[in-house]
Structures are given as C-alpha cells and as structure tokens.
Design a protein around this motif. Structure first.
Motif, PDB file in Angstrom:
ATOM      1  N   ASP A 199       0.900  -1.136   0.000  1.00 44.24           N
ATOM      2  CA  ASP A 199       0.000   0.000   0.000  1.00 44.24           C
ATOM      3  C   ASP A 199       0.942   1.189   0.000  1.00 44.24           C
ATOM      4  O   ASP A 199       1.660   1.428   0.974  1.00 44.24           O
ATOM      5  CB  ASP A 199      -0.862   0.051   1.272  1.00 44.24           C
ATOM      6  N   ALA A 200       0.990   1.908  -1.110  1.00 37.56           N
ATOM      7  CA  ALA A 200       1.898   3.053  -1.208  1.00 37.56           C
ATOM      8  C   ALA A 200       1.623   4.045  -0.083  1.00 37.56           C
ATOM      9  O   ALA A 200       0.512   4.087   0.461  1.00 37.56           O
ATOM     10  CB  ALA A 200       1.722   3.743  -2.564  1.00 37.56           C
ATOM     11  N   PRO A 201       2.608   4.837   0.286  1.00 35.32           N
ATOM     12  CA  PRO A 201       2.367   5.856   1.295  1.00 35.32           C
ATOM     13  C   PRO A 201       1.119   6.679   0.963  1.00 35.32           C
ATOM     14  O   PRO A 201       0.898   7.054  -0.189  1.00 35.32           O
ATOM     15  CB  PRO A 201       3.626   6.721   1.230  1.00 35.32           C
ATOM     16  N   SER A 202       0.286   6.898   1.965  1.00 35.74           N
ATOM     17  CA  SER A 202      -0.978   7.637   1.871  1.00 35.74           C
ATOM     18  C   SER A 202      -2.117   6.836   1.248  1.00 35.74           C
ATOM     19  O   SER A 202      -3.207   7.367   1.072  1.00 35.74           O
ATOM     20  CB  SER A 202      -0.820   8.953   1.086  1.00 35.74           C
ATOM     21  N   PHE A 203      -1.882   5.586   0.919  1.00 35.06           N
ATOM     22  CA  PHE A 203      -2.914   4.747   0.320  1.00 35.06           C
ATOM     23  C   PHE A 203      -3.144   3.516   1.185  1.00 35.06           C
ATOM     24  O   PHE A 203      -2.247   3.074   1.910  1.00 35.06           O
ATOM     25  CB  PHE A 203      -2.526   4.316  -1.098  1.00 35.06           C
ATOM     26  N   GLY A 204      -4.330   2.931   1.064  1.00 28.68           N
ATOM     27  CA  GLY A 204      -4.633   1.732   1.829  1.00 28.68           C
ATOM     28  C   GLY A 204      -4.410   1.985   3.304  1.00 28.68           C
ATOM     29  O   GLY A 204      -4.884   2.966   3.866  1.00 28.68           O
TER      30      GLY A 204
END
Length: 119
Positions: free
Chosen positions: A58-63
């Motif tokens: 989950d990329a930073p700021s996502f998920g």
C-alpha cells in the motif's frame, strides 16, 4: 473476488508501511496505481505465488500505509525501506500508473538492487 494475503506492516519514518506477501523464489515487488492498494494485485498472488515471492505494498498515503510525503522521491525512499526491511535481493519492480513511475525511478537509482522493472 480473489483472496489476497493478510496485511503486514514495516516501520518507516516513525509510521508504518502496509504490504502483503506470499510465495517463495525470485522476488517481485508490485506497486499499484493512483487510488489503488495492495489489493490491486490480488490476482498476482493467486497466479504467481507458486513460483515467486510476491510483495505488494500500500503506497504511502494509500490503503493502510501512513503518509510520508507525496513527491516521487518520498515513494522511492519508502520502496527502498520496504525492500531493505524484507531483504528482497535483486527484486523485479512491477508497477502500473503511479506505481510504474515509482518502479522506474527506483530502478534508476544507482544503489538499487533491482534485477529489472516492468511498467
């Protein structure tokens, strides 16, 4: 819907990065596109985990990952942190959309232990 492995977390810059992992063998790092998450790669776990070590973040700021900035360099630094923590030697970075940009930037870094990239 195809099931994906449970989320795991690694520390990064006082927060955490979320990822999913399954399989063994050569390492493939899957980097999702804008507004995606590690679940974007559920089919990859199902199809490839019998032959490869699959890691999808989950990329930073996502998920479920914390935010660590929104510049490409911030994402590359987070990818390096995940790869180092998981000890992924000679990883192949696979990305689509935003993940493709991150994969290309990461692979271009002089110190990257990347076998290849697929964008």
């Amino acid at each position: 819907m195809i099931e994906a492995p449970n989320l795991r977390f690694v520390p990064h810059k006082g927060g955490r990065l979320a990822y999913r992992e399954a399989g063994s063998g050569p390492a493939l790092l899957f980097l999702h596109g804008m507004n995606g998450s590690s679940l974007s790669w559920s089919y990859a776990f199902h199809e490839l985990a019998s032959s490869f070590r699959i890691v999808a973040w989950d990329a930073p700021s996502f998920g479920e990952s914390d935010s660590f900035g929104d510049r490409p360099e911030d994402y590359v630094l987070a990818a390096k942190s995940l790869i180092a923590f998981l000890k992924l030697p000679n990883v192949v970075a696979v990305g689509h959309s935003m993940g493709g940009v991150v994969a290309a930037a990461f692979a271009a870094a002089a110190e990257a232990a990347v076998t290849g990239r697929v964008v």
